[in-house]
Design an enzyme around this catalytic site. Structure first.
Site, PDB file in Angstrom:
ATOM      1  N   HIS A  67       0.834  -1.211   0.000  1.00 42.31           N
ATOM      2  CA  HIS A  67       0.000   0.000   0.000  1.00 42.31           C
ATOM      3  C   HIS A  67       0.866   1.258   0.000  1.00 42.31           C
ATOM      4  O   HIS A  67       1.890   1.305   0.670  1.00 42.31           O
ATOM      5  CB  HIS A  67      -0.926   0.006   1.227  1.00 42.31           C
ATOM      6  CG  HIS A  67      -2.062  -0.967   1.079  1.00 42.31           C
ATOM      7  ND1 HIS A  67      -1.868  -2.325   1.115  1.00 42.31           N
ATOM      8  CD2 HIS A  67      -3.372  -0.773   0.835  1.00 42.31           C
ATOM      9  CE1 HIS A  67      -3.030  -2.927   0.920  1.00 42.31           C
ATOM     10  NE2 HIS A  67      -3.956  -2.017   0.748  1.00 42.31           N
ATOM     11  N   PRO A  68       0.402   2.271  -0.729  1.00 42.99           N
ATOM     12  CA  PRO A  68       1.141   3.543  -0.731  1.00 42.99           C
ATOM     13  C   PRO A  68       0.860   4.317   0.551  1.00 42.99           C
ATOM     14  O   PRO A  68      -0.226   4.180   1.125  1.00 42.99           O
ATOM     15  CB  PRO A  68       0.550   4.275  -1.939  1.00 42.99           C
ATOM     16  CG  PRO A  68      -0.859   3.785  -2.007  1.00 42.99           C
ATOM     17  CD  PRO A  68      -0.833   2.338  -1.545  1.00 42.99           C
ATOM     18  N   SER A  84      -6.622   4.127  -5.397  1.00 40.67           N
ATOM     19  CA  SER A  84      -6.003   4.771  -4.251  1.00 40.67           C
ATOM     20  C   SER A  84      -6.112   6.292  -4.360  1.00 40.67           C
ATOM     21  O   SER A  84      -6.368   6.985  -3.363  1.00 40.67           O
ATOM     22  CB  SER A  84      -4.538   4.334  -4.168  1.00 40.67           C
ATOM     23  OG  SER A  84      -3.934   4.936  -3.080  1.00 40.67           O
ATOM     24  N   GLN A  85      -5.944   6.798  -5.573  1.00 40.55           N
ATOM     25  CA  GLN A  85      -6.046   8.250  -5.770  1.00 40.55           C
ATOM     26  C   GLN A  85      -7.432   8.749  -5.361  1.00 40.55           C
ATOM     27  O   GLN A  85      -7.566   9.743  -4.630  1.00 40.55           O
ATOM     28  CB  GLN A  85      -5.786   8.574  -7.238  1.00 40.55           C
ATOM     29  CG  GLN A  85      -5.691  10.064  -7.498  1.00 40.55           C
ATOM     30  CD  GLN A  85      -5.505  10.360  -8.978  1.00 40.55           C
ATOM     31  OE1 GLN A  85      -5.932   9.595  -9.847  1.00 40.55           O
ATOM     32  NE2 GLN A  85      -4.863  11.448  -9.269  1.00 40.55           N
ATOM     33  N   ILE A 121      -5.045   2.507   6.453  1.00 39.57           N
ATOM     34  CA  ILE A 121      -6.384   2.761   6.989  1.00 39.57           C
ATOM     35  C   ILE A 121      -7.315   2.965   5.796  1.00 39.57           C
ATOM     36  O   ILE A 121      -6.871   3.430   4.737  1.00 39.57           O
ATOM     37  CB  ILE A 121      -6.380   4.012   7.919  1.00 39.57           C
ATOM     38  CG1 ILE A 121      -7.693   4.139   8.681  1.00 39.57           C
ATOM     39  CG2 ILE A 121      -6.057   5.283   7.152  1.00 39.57           C
ATOM     40  CD1 ILE A 121      -7.631   5.098   9.873  1.00 39.57           C
ATOM     41  N   ALA A 123      -9.248   4.853   3.768  1.00 38.36           N
ATOM     42  CA  ALA A 123      -9.339   6.313   3.656  1.00 38.36           C
ATOM     43  C   ALA A 123     -10.776   6.769   3.415  1.00 38.36           C
ATOM     44  O   ALA A 123     -11.199   7.796   3.935  1.00 38.36           O
ATOM     45  CB  ALA A 123      -8.426   6.799   2.523  1.00 38.36           C
TER      46      ALA A 123
HETATM   47  N1  LIG Z   1      -1.703   3.720   3.412  1.00 36.49           N
HETATM   48  C1  LIG Z   1      -3.011   3.590   3.146  1.00 36.49           C
HETATM   49  O1  LIG Z   1      -3.829   3.446   4.023  1.00 36.49           O
HETATM   50  N2  LIG Z   1      -3.348   3.592   1.844  1.00 36.49           N
HETATM   51  C2  LIG Z   1      -4.637   3.505   1.394  1.00 36.49           C
HETATM   52  N3  LIG Z   1      -5.811   3.533   2.139  1.00 36.49           N
HETATM   53  C3  LIG Z   1      -6.826   3.583   1.264  1.00 36.49           C
HETATM   54  O2  LIG Z   1      -8.015   3.650   1.553  1.00 36.49           O
HETATM   55  N4  LIG Z   1      -6.338   3.550  -0.010  1.00 36.49           N
HETATM   56  C4  LIG Z   1      -4.983   3.515   0.021  1.00 36.49           C
HETATM   57  O3  LIG Z   1      -4.199   3.495  -0.900  1.00 36.49           O
END
Ligand SMILES: NC(=O)N[C@H]1NC(=O)NC1=O
Length: 185
Positions: A67-68, A84-85, A121, A123
């Site tokens: 994961h970034p 992810s963006q 997490i 997001a």
């Molecule tokens: N580091 C991290 O949580 N990355 C992410 N979380 C999310 O919801 N999308 C992601 O890429």
């Protein structure tokens, strides 16, 4: 798309559609292919969760490591995956003040230094304030606890990505999948 269409896909089509439902881990989709036909999106999610839970510690850490960072280098360079963006934008990661940006970078660095993988997490289910607080709190946890917590977040991210792709019958099913881990919301 309907589940019947998913179940009719060949392997290549399946990977092309579901290969990034766990970030950069197309192995998850490749692994659950054997469990077709899926009854519904919840069934598909359950199989991915089982696969994740059965991985050895190094594998679970590897999933987290794929994961970034939130608002990290890849985000700044415009190199995030499309999913992810969109998720990071939804959490307000694009609207951080310079101070928030610096604070988050320091916390992300400390977390990675301590655990050897990034703070993960879901997001889309958190706003920037909750992310900062969560990061501060989770920094105090043990490695074992953070692998567990990170994986639960990966499952939530996956569930939302699946729900974006596959038709699900109304709110009830949507909540069912989000409650799959017995956590918040
Ligand atoms: N580091 C991290 O949580 N990355 C992410 N979380 C999310 O919801 N999308 C992601 O890429």
């Amino acid at each position: 798309m309907q589940m019947s269409e998913v179940n009719a896909m060949n392997y290549e089509e399946f990977i092309a559609v579901f290969g990034n439902t766990v970030e950069h881990c197309s192995l998850c989709a490749a692994a659950v292919w054997r469990y077709r036909p899926f009854r519904d999106v919840r069934h598909l999610h359950d199989e991915i969760c089982k696969f994740l839970d059965d991985l050895p510690l190094a594998g679970r850490e590897g999933v987290l490591r794929s994961h970034p960072d939130l608002a990290g280098r890849l985000a700044k360079e415009g190199k995030l995956t499309q999913e992810s963006q969109m998720e990071q934008r939804a959490a307000g990661m694009g609207d951080l003040t310079p101070k928030e940006s610096t604070d988050l970078a320091i916390l992300n660095f400390s977390y990675r230094e301590k655990f050897g993988f990034p703070f993960v997490i879901c997001a889309r289910r958190n706003k920037k304030e909750a992310i900062m607080e969560g990061l501060k709190t989770r920094l105090n946890n043990s490695l074992e606890v953070e692998v567990e917590k990170g994986l639960e977040e990966v499952k939530k991210i996956c569930s939302l990505r699946l729900l974006d792709l596959v038709e699900h019958e109304g709110v009830k099913n949507r909540l069912l999948i989000l409650h799959a881990d017995g956590n918040d919301c």
